[in-house]
Design a protein around this motif. Sequence first.
Motif, PDB file in Angstrom:
ATOM      1  N   ILE A 295       0.875  -1.182   0.000  1.00 24.02           N
ATOM      2  CA  ILE A 295       0.000   0.000   0.000  1.00 24.02           C
ATOM      3  C   ILE A 295       0.905   1.221   0.000  1.00 24.02           C
ATOM      4  CG2 ILE A 295      -1.779   1.277   1.249  1.00 24.02           C
ATOM      5  CD1 ILE A 295      -2.390  -1.446   2.703  1.00 24.02           C
ATOM      6  N   MET A 296       0.813   2.043  -1.029  1.00 25.66           N
ATOM      7  CA  MET A 296       1.618   3.262  -1.110  1.00 25.66           C
ATOM      8  C   MET A 296       0.697   4.470  -0.992  1.00 25.66           C
ATOM      9  SD  MET A 296       4.305   4.596  -4.063  1.00 25.66           S
ATOM     10  CE  MET A 296       5.179   3.034  -4.057  1.00 25.66           C
ATOM     11  N   VAL A 297       0.966   5.309  -0.001  1.00 27.16           N
ATOM     12  CA  VAL A 297       0.137   6.487   0.232  1.00 27.16           C
ATOM     13  C   VAL A 297       0.964   7.728  -0.081  1.00 27.16           C
ATOM     14  CG1 VAL A 297      -1.313   7.738   1.864  1.00 27.16           C
ATOM     15  CG2 VAL A 297      -1.108   5.241   2.038  1.00 27.16           C
TER      16      VAL A 297
ATOM     17  N   LEU B  75      -2.141   2.213  -4.771  1.00 31.33           N
ATOM     18  CA  LEU B  75      -1.629   3.584  -4.683  1.00 31.33           C
ATOM     19  C   LEU B  75      -2.776   4.543  -4.388  1.00 31.33           C
ATOM     20  CD1 LEU B  75       0.661   5.651  -4.972  1.00 31.33           C
ATOM     21  CD2 LEU B  75       0.307   5.585  -7.465  1.00 31.33           C
ATOM     22  N   ILE B  76      -2.603   5.336  -3.342  1.00 26.90           N
ATOM     23  CA  ILE B  76      -3.631   6.282  -2.895  1.00 26.90           C
ATOM     24  C   ILE B  76      -2.995   7.660  -2.762  1.00 26.90           C
ATOM     25  CG2 ILE B  76      -5.281   6.846  -1.057  1.00 26.90           C
ATOM     26  CD1 ILE B  76      -4.955   3.814  -0.209  1.00 26.90           C
TER      27      ILE B  76
ATOM     28  N   LEU C 277      -6.108   6.618 -13.870  1.00 25.31           N
ATOM     29  CA  LEU C 277      -5.196   5.476 -13.795  1.00 25.31           C
ATOM     30  C   LEU C 277      -5.571   4.522 -12.664  1.00 25.31           C
ATOM     31  CD1 LEU C 277      -1.784   7.351 -14.243  1.00 25.31           C
ATOM     32  CD2 LEU C 277      -3.065   6.084 -15.981  1.00 25.31           C
ATOM     33  N   GLY C 278      -6.614   4.877 -11.901  1.00 22.74           N
ATOM     34  CA  GLY C 278      -7.022   4.030 -10.783  1.00 22.74           C
ATOM     35  C   GLY C 278      -6.423   4.443  -9.459  1.00 22.74           C
ATOM     36  N   VAL C 279      -5.961   5.702  -9.383  1.00 21.45           N
ATOM     37  CA  VAL C 279      -5.379   6.234  -8.142  1.00 21.45           C
ATOM     38  C   VAL C 279      -6.361   7.235  -7.545  1.00 21.45           C
ATOM     39  CG1 VAL C 279      -3.440   7.436  -7.075  1.00 21.45           C
ATOM     40  CG2 VAL C 279      -3.056   5.978  -9.083  1.00 21.45           C
TER      41      VAL C 279
END
Length: 402
Positions: free
Chosen positions: A306-308, A336-337, A361-363
């Motif tokens: 999980i990348m914030v 990715l958030i 892109l789904g972020v």
Amino acid sequence: MNDPSLNPVTPVAPAANRLQRWRLVLGSEADNSCGSAEGGLRNIELALAALYEPDGSGGLGRGARGGRGDSRPNVARWLGDIRNYFPSSVVQVMQRDAMERLNLREMLLQPEMLESAQPDVHLVANLLSLASVIPEGTRATARQVVRTVVDQLMDKLQEPLRGAISGALDRSQRRSRPRHAEIDWNRTIRLNLRHWQPALRTIVPQTLIGYGRKARRPQREVILCIDQSGSMAASVVYSSIFGAVLASLPAVATKLVVFDTNVVDMTEQLQDPVDLLFGVQLGGGTDINRAIGYCQTLVQEPRNTIMVLISDLYEGGVETGLLRRASELVESGVQLIALLALSDEGAPSYDRELAAKLAALGVPSFACTPDQFPGLMAAAVRRDDVGAWAAGQGIKTSRAQG
């Protein structure tokens, strides 16, 4: 003195009647219509006037603006007075107003003034922005102020985050053939109620539901990538505290990276949030592409990562490179958030166009308060649709263009 920032001040004097409260809100210009403040209200009036009256009545205004030495006792006394007259939430508002209206940043460089101030996140943010110029004689006091705020926030925030992450991890590891010690009896009983045996007065379960065994290695990798530009100051404070809490969870491998035009890996400082915060250099430019590029190298198991990204998305680097890296991360399975802010404030200023491109892109991109962050991380751990989670919380997310 018709200032909306004074709205929360009206309840400070329980003995004041409605007319007197209006007098405090409107200031000396309302003498003719509301009468002058008298008795105990007079001291409150002077404290408000020192900050909000055009002439700085009470000796705080011009002296503080000019940074003259003889104004310092007045400022220190005023800081003490407002703590006596108003609740801490109002004191924090007035301190922030004083910083902006009267240029009182110098008060943070004086130990006696710093001791008089009400510790809060914004005071810490200002201290961090001045860290490189704080005199030696003030450093110990400044560090104690930061420690006080960090301890308060840790007490408030660590248990909700621990509980949310631990619960999400346990429930994401369910097994259909658990060992006896791993059986989730509540869910197993509910699932097997139809197998009740009246003669035996018991349930004979046909299907067992359980939790997975605790992994010997971390079950999730969390990378916090934090923009340390001046506008993100409060977010840096909260992110550092949450990073320290996450780092204390054996089931989560946590890394924390801060950036402006340079990228600094602060993971080694996660054990002490105060050391971490004093290692941050607020201000400077922004190169998100470079920061995400570094964070890419930290990913070991994409589908468990999980990348914030905590940033207002005002990119000073190569936007096309950032979008390419974001696309690569999402396609590899990284969740990715983009958090536009992690603070108590309302909707932040941010680059809406870049947020929309990331959304395509789904972020998902949205602002998040500290109270909502544990729920966000729990949803990410469960691999839920984070955008749907945000919508369920009433949080507005950025949408893809076109």
